[in-house]
Each structure stands twice: as structure tokens, then as C-alpha cells.
Scaffold this active site. Structure first.
Site, mmCIF file in Angstrom:
data_model
loop_
_atom_site.group_PDB
_atom_site.id
_atom_site.type_symbol
_atom_site.label_atom_id
_atom_site.label_comp_id
_atom_site.label_asym_id
_atom_site.label_seq_id
_atom_site.Cartn_x
_atom_site.Cartn_y
_atom_site.Cartn_z
ATOM 1 N N HIS A 66 -6.596 -0.702 6.078
ATOM 2 C CA HIS A 66 -6.737 -1.523 7.289
ATOM 3 C C HIS A 66 -8.144 -1.456 7.891
ATOM 4 O O HIS A 66 -8.721 -2.471 8.257
ATOM 5 C CB HIS A 66 -5.732 -1.082 8.361
ATOM 6 C CG HIS A 66 -4.319 -1.006 7.861
ATOM 7 N ND1 HIS A 66 -3.798 -1.905 6.955
ATOM 8 C CD2 HIS A 66 -3.302 -0.152 8.159
ATOM 9 C CE1 HIS A 66 -2.541 -1.591 6.713
ATOM 10 N NE2 HIS A 66 -2.216 -0.535 7.421
ATOM 11 N N LYS A 117 0.833 -1.189 0.000
ATOM 12 C CA LYS A 117 0.000 0.000 0.000
ATOM 13 C C LYS A 117 0.878 1.255 0.000
ATOM 14 O O LYS A 117 2.020 1.147 0.450
ATOM 15 C CB LYS A 117 -0.956 -0.011 1.186
ATOM 16 C CG LYS A 117 -0.277 0.248 2.535
ATOM 17 C CD LYS A 117 -1.296 0.432 3.600
ATOM 18 C CE LYS A 117 -1.315 1.828 4.114
ATOM 19 N NZ LYS A 117 -0.200 2.175 5.009
HETATM 20 C C1 BG6 Z 1 0.774 1.232 8.386
HETATM 21 C C2 BG6 Z 1 0.571 2.718 8.387
HETATM 22 O O1 BG6 Z 1 0.157 0.646 7.280
HETATM 23 O O2 BG6 Z 1 0.202 0.692 9.571
HETATM 24 C C3 BG6 Z 1 1.182 3.340 9.628
HETATM 25 O O3 BG6 Z 1 1.190 3.253 7.230
HETATM 26 C C4 BG6 Z 1 0.651 2.687 10.870
HETATM 27 O O4 BG6 Z 1 0.948 4.735 9.672
HETATM 28 C C5 BG6 Z 1 0.802 1.182 10.764
HETATM 29 O O5 BG6 Z 1 1.397 3.171 11.980
HETATM 30 C C6 BG6 Z 1 0.115 0.492 11.910
HETATM 31 O O6 BG6 Z 1 0.424 -0.862 11.842
HETATM 32 P P1 BG6 Z 1 0.438 -1.751 13.137
HETATM 33 O O7 BG6 Z 1 0.700 -3.129 12.646
HETATM 34 O O8 BG6 Z 1 1.525 -1.207 14.007
HETATM 35 O O9 BG6 Z 1 -0.912 -1.564 13.741
#
Ligand code: BG6
Length: 499
Positions: free
Chosen positions: A249, A157
Site C-alpha cells: 500500500h 497480497k
Molecule cells: C490490509 C492490511 O492490507 O490493509 C491490514 O493487511 C490493514 O493490516 C489494512 O489494517 C488497512 O486497510 P484499510 O483499507 O482499512 O486502510
């Protein structure tokens, strides 16, 4: 799980952060756990000037910080590093792709292995098209490189910047690769707890019958982080949280918790259901954007007892930036199961607590046996699926407090991953890279769900462009976000689950 097939993994952008923080640690863990055969190779393709040995050293340093197998055993790393090579290249230079072709051929013939190739795009998205052109022009997906073998492309992404650019990118990818060769990574899908949403819903007779608008009052999905923008100013200021988290997400979490059961547990059956679900999200009019899409940007404040600067003061952020570091939405899924059930989504940086969860709140009782007082005391039942940290699920219900009176208090029944399974789950990227090589697309976004999610999110982005932005910053670092986000949910007589 079985040993993986011999394969050659080409990592474009191999000298960058993502490769060092996520991809190599996952590759190393898979290798240490015995999943890779001796005949697997990694070719780092990037612009930085270095040789194999220097590259390997940068990987070792990165593993010692980011890999769950740290501290890294030197002998083990030495064996692993023999599989790693570095090709100093330029993304728009034909000869770099010719060299890559030679590398693939030479490894395949030296070790007598098929040309099973994974092209992994771990670069900023503005070079995706150049790389795809480079692969195509050098015939690296031609029958010579395919035959009975596989050639797959992995795309990180953001898949585009809005609906139109996502469509263009998809068209470009699909002009060179077939959909079944494309692996769009949303690392949330690799998280054990996200995969467990399906297990929870579809392998337990007690929950699924309640999973609808007859019993569920509303659902909250939160992805809250205390971290700020960090070193990613250039990327983040153009994206904002709406593109960075909501489009991917959060939409994946929403579709996982709300889809219909698929006919069979197979990649396309699940993804068909996801596409159907995302299509059922009621589109936002400009008025809806004004009323049901809140944006925020963090001010100075405290995370724990450490003082932190505001978003606009971060290195690389323009002092007049109007980029959102927080967003909250209220949306409806217009289908038989969810008609009338609001979904509240929120995500942001520099918030009070790190928590990613799905909170499902059940309807209030129609009547209390314990009089008006009892009715107020009895809380709505809820199921909280904690994606991270403290991965687990808790069910909240009312119980009688000990004593002579009939007093009801809320209590929790908790399932916690670590204490139940005594194992920490593999990193999301391990599972995803394993699946790419096996050829299982279940945990990857398909072109249509990506585009449908973009269509919805683009309507919000376009709406925000038309209306006056709030005066930023509008929330303090270390708080739960802007007041407007509380107003959004309070207006419906509900509260965010800030436990
Ligand atoms: C990423 C985003 O996809 O996911 C980030 O670009 C974010 O900004 C991160 O901090 C969060 O991922 P996780 O696995 O730490 O919840």
C-alpha cells in the site's frame, strides 16, 4: 457502467475471513446495483464441510455485518444466493479440481454461456502454489476453458514473503497464466481517493507545475490505525508492518503521488511509470537501515478511553516477539523531478488516530515582507490528500487576520468527497472486482513493480536482521508511535503532520 459479461467466479478460500468481509459484500453490492447478468455464478472452493445452503447462510450473516447495502433485503438475497454454490474441496486433491471442471462445464452448458472464469485466490499464501498446480493439472486453463473466453487469476497480497519468494511466486503464476490474465490486488488502488490522486495531478493546470523539487520541500505518507493485530496473529507476526503495509500500500501511494504523467491513461502506460518511479528509489545500505528505517512495537495503552493490551500479550503472539507493528522510513527518489526531496513514510497499528494521508509540504518563502516575526508565523504551504477517513483534499495557506495589523495565520481550503458529491464512494473491492471482469488492469500491481518494491523492502528486512532490534515494546498504544520516528524527521528540522 455497463452490465458485466456472463462469468464464473471461483473463490478459493471461500469460507475464510477475506471472502466474508470483503469479497462477498462487494459481489453482492455489484449484483444489487445491477452489474451482473443473470448468468453469473460463484463457486466457493474451500475445505470446511458444508453444503450450498449452509454456505449461503454464512454469506447472508456476513453481508449483514460487512456490506454497505445492509440491512440485506431477504428477497434480494434469495435471488443473489441462487448464483452461489459450494464445493467442499482440498487444495492438493486432484479430484477437487475435476469436480470444479465439471461444475464450470455444467453451468456453461446449462445456461449456454462462455466459460469466462475468474480464479480468485483468497487463501493463505502457503496454498497458492498448490492451487495453481491444481488448476494446471486439471487443464482448467486449457483451450477448452479458454478459446475466445477469458480465464483470469486474482492474487491477494502478500505476493511472497521477500524478493526471492515473490519472484518464485510470480514465475509460478506466469508459467500457467499470462501477465494480462493476472490481477494482483492491492486494495488501496481501488479506493476512490487513491484514484483521485491522478485526477488531482493530471487534470488541474494549477498543481502539476509545482509538483517537483523546485517547489516541494518534502512529502509525508502516513497510514495510521488505532486497531491492533486482531485475530490475525498467525499471519501478522510473520509479516510485520513492513511487509503488511510498506511493501504494497505505501509503495503504491508513493508511486501514485510521484510518477511522471503516463503517455496515455492506460494500464501498462501507468504501470510503466510506476515501475520507473520505484526503480528510482535510492537503495538502502546497512547504514541507511540503521539511520532511516525505524521500527516499533506497541505496548499497553489507551485507545480513546479503552485500555488495550500490548502486542506481545495479544492472543497467538509469542511473548518474545520482535515483530514490527510500526515502521517509519526516510527515502529519496533519485530522478530529475524529485532529486533532494525527502519522502517520509510511516505506518503502524494501535496509534492515536485513524488516518491515511499524503501530505505535500512546499518550500519556505525565501524572504518575508513582514520581518523576522512574520517569517516565523508564516507556515509552509501544504496540500493534504486524505485517503481516509473524511476523504478529501485540503490546501493550507496563509491569510491576513482581520484587523489593523498585518498578521498572517494559516487557513484551510477544503474539498470533501461527501459534501461535494453527496455520495459515498463504492468500496475498493467493488471497483476492483468490476475491473477484473471487464479486463482492466490499471488498478492492479504488475509483476515488475511488485518485484522492485520487494527489492527495496527486502534490503530493509535483511538490514534489520543484521542489527540489534530496539527493546520492544517501544511505543504506547494510543500514541503517535516510537520516539525514534520523531527523531527521524526532527533531525531534518521537520515535524510529522499529526493534525
Ligand atoms: C490490509 C492490511 O492490507 O490493509 C491490514 O493487511 C490493514 O493490516 C489494512 O489494517 C488497512 O486497510 P484499510 O483499507 O482499512 O486502510
Amino acid at each position: 457502467m455497463a452490465e458485466l459479461k456472463p462469468s464464473i467466479i471461483v473463490i478459493f478460500g471461500a469460507s475464510g475471513d477475506l471472502a466474508h468481509i470483503k469479497i462477498f459484500p462487494a459481489l453482492y453490492s455489484l449484483w444489487e446495483d445491477g452489474f451482473f447478468p443473470d448468468s453469473f455464478f460463484i463457486a466457493g472452493f474451500a475445505r470446511t464441510d458444508m453444503d450450498d445452503e449452509t454456505f449461503r447462510k454464512t454469506i447472508l450473516d456476513a453481508l449483514n455485518v460487512n456490506c454497505r447495502k445492509k440491512p440485506i433485503n431477504e428477497d434480494d438475497f434469495l435471488n443473489f444466493s441462487k448464483h452461489i454454490f459450494y464445493l467442499k474441496s482440498k487444495y492438493d486433491d486432484e479430484s477437487s479440481y475435476k469436480e470444479l471442471g465439471k461444475f464450470i462445464k455444467s453451468k456453461a452448458s446449462e445456461y449456454n454461456i462462455p466459460k469466462n472464469i475468474v480464479y480468485y485466490l483468497s487463501t493463505p499464501p502457503n496454498v497458492y502454489i498448490k492451487i495453481i498446480d491444481g488448476i494446471q493439472n486439471a487443464n482448467l486453463t486449457s483451450s477448452e476453458f479458454k478459446g475466445d473466453n477469458f480465464s483470469r487469476i486474482v492474487v491477494e497480497k502478500p505476493f511472497g514473503y521477500d524478493y526471492e519468494s515473490a519472484k518464485d511466486l510470480n514465475n509460478k503464476i506466469l508459467s500457467v497464466f499470462k501477465e494480462e490474465e493476472v490481477y494482483r490486488i492491492d486494495h488501496y488502488l481501488g479506493k476512490e481517493t487513491v484514484q483521485n490522486i491522478f485526477a488531482f495531478r493530471f487534470s488541474n493546470a494549477i498543481f502539476e507545475p509545482l509538483w517537483n523539487n523546485k517547489y516541494i520541500d518534502h512529502i509525508q505518507i502516513s497510514a495510521l490505525e488505532p486497531i491492533g493485530v486482531g485475530f490475525r496473529a498467525g499471519y501478522f507476526d510473520k509479516s510485520g508492518i513492513i511487509r503488511d503495509m510498506m511493501q504494497n500500500h505505501m509503495m503504491q501511494l508513493l508511486s501514485s503521488v510521484a510518477i511522471e504523467p503516463p503517455a496515455i491513461f492506460h494500464a501498462d502506460d501507468i504501470r510503466n511509470e510506476k515501475a520507473k518511479l520505484l526503480k528510482s528509489i535510492r537503495p538502502f545500505s546497512l547504514n541507511d537501515v540503521k539511520n532511516f528505517a525505524v521500527r516499533g512495537q506497541y505496548d499497553r495503552g489507551f485507545i480513546g478511553n479503552k485500555s488495550v493490551i500490548s502486542y506481545k500479550e495479544e492472543k497467538g503472539i509469542p511473548p518474545n516477539s520482535t515483530t514490527d507493528t510500526y515502521a517509519a522510513l526516510r527515502l529519496f527518489v533519485d530522478n530529475y523531478r524529485w532529486a533532494g526531496v525527502p519522502f517520509y513514510l510511516r505506518s503502524g497499528k494501535r496509534l492515536k488516530k485513524h488516518k491515511t494521508e499524503i501530505a505535500v509540504f512546499f518550500k519556505k518563502l525565501p524572504y518575508s515582507l513582514y520581518g523576522k516575526d512574520g517569517m516565523e508565523k508564516i507556515k509552509q504551504n501544504s496540500i493534504i490528500i486524505t485517503i481516509q477517513p473524511n476523504e478529501g483534499i485540503s490546501i493550507n495557506f496563509g491569510a491576513k487576520t482581520p484587523g489593523f495589523k498585518m498578521d498572517i495565520e494559516p487557513v484551510n481550503m477544503v474539498f470533501n468527497y461527501k459534501s461535494s458529491f453527496k455520495l459515498s464512494p463504492p468500496e475498493a473491492y467493488e471497483r476492483l472486482i468490476y475491473d477484473i471482469i471487464v479486463g482492466d488492469q490499471t488498478l492492479f500491481a504488475r509483476y515488475d513493480d511488485t518485484l522492485i518494491a520487494w527489492q527495496f523492502i527486502t534490503s530493509i528486512i535483511n538490514g534489520w536482521e543484521k542489527i540489534e532490534p530496539p527493546v520492544f515494546p517501544n511505543y504506547e498504544a494510543g500514541s503517535w508511535g516510537p520516539k525514534e520516528a520523531d527523531d527521524l524527521i526532527n533531525a531534518d528540522g521537520r515535524l510529522w503532520n499529526n493534525n
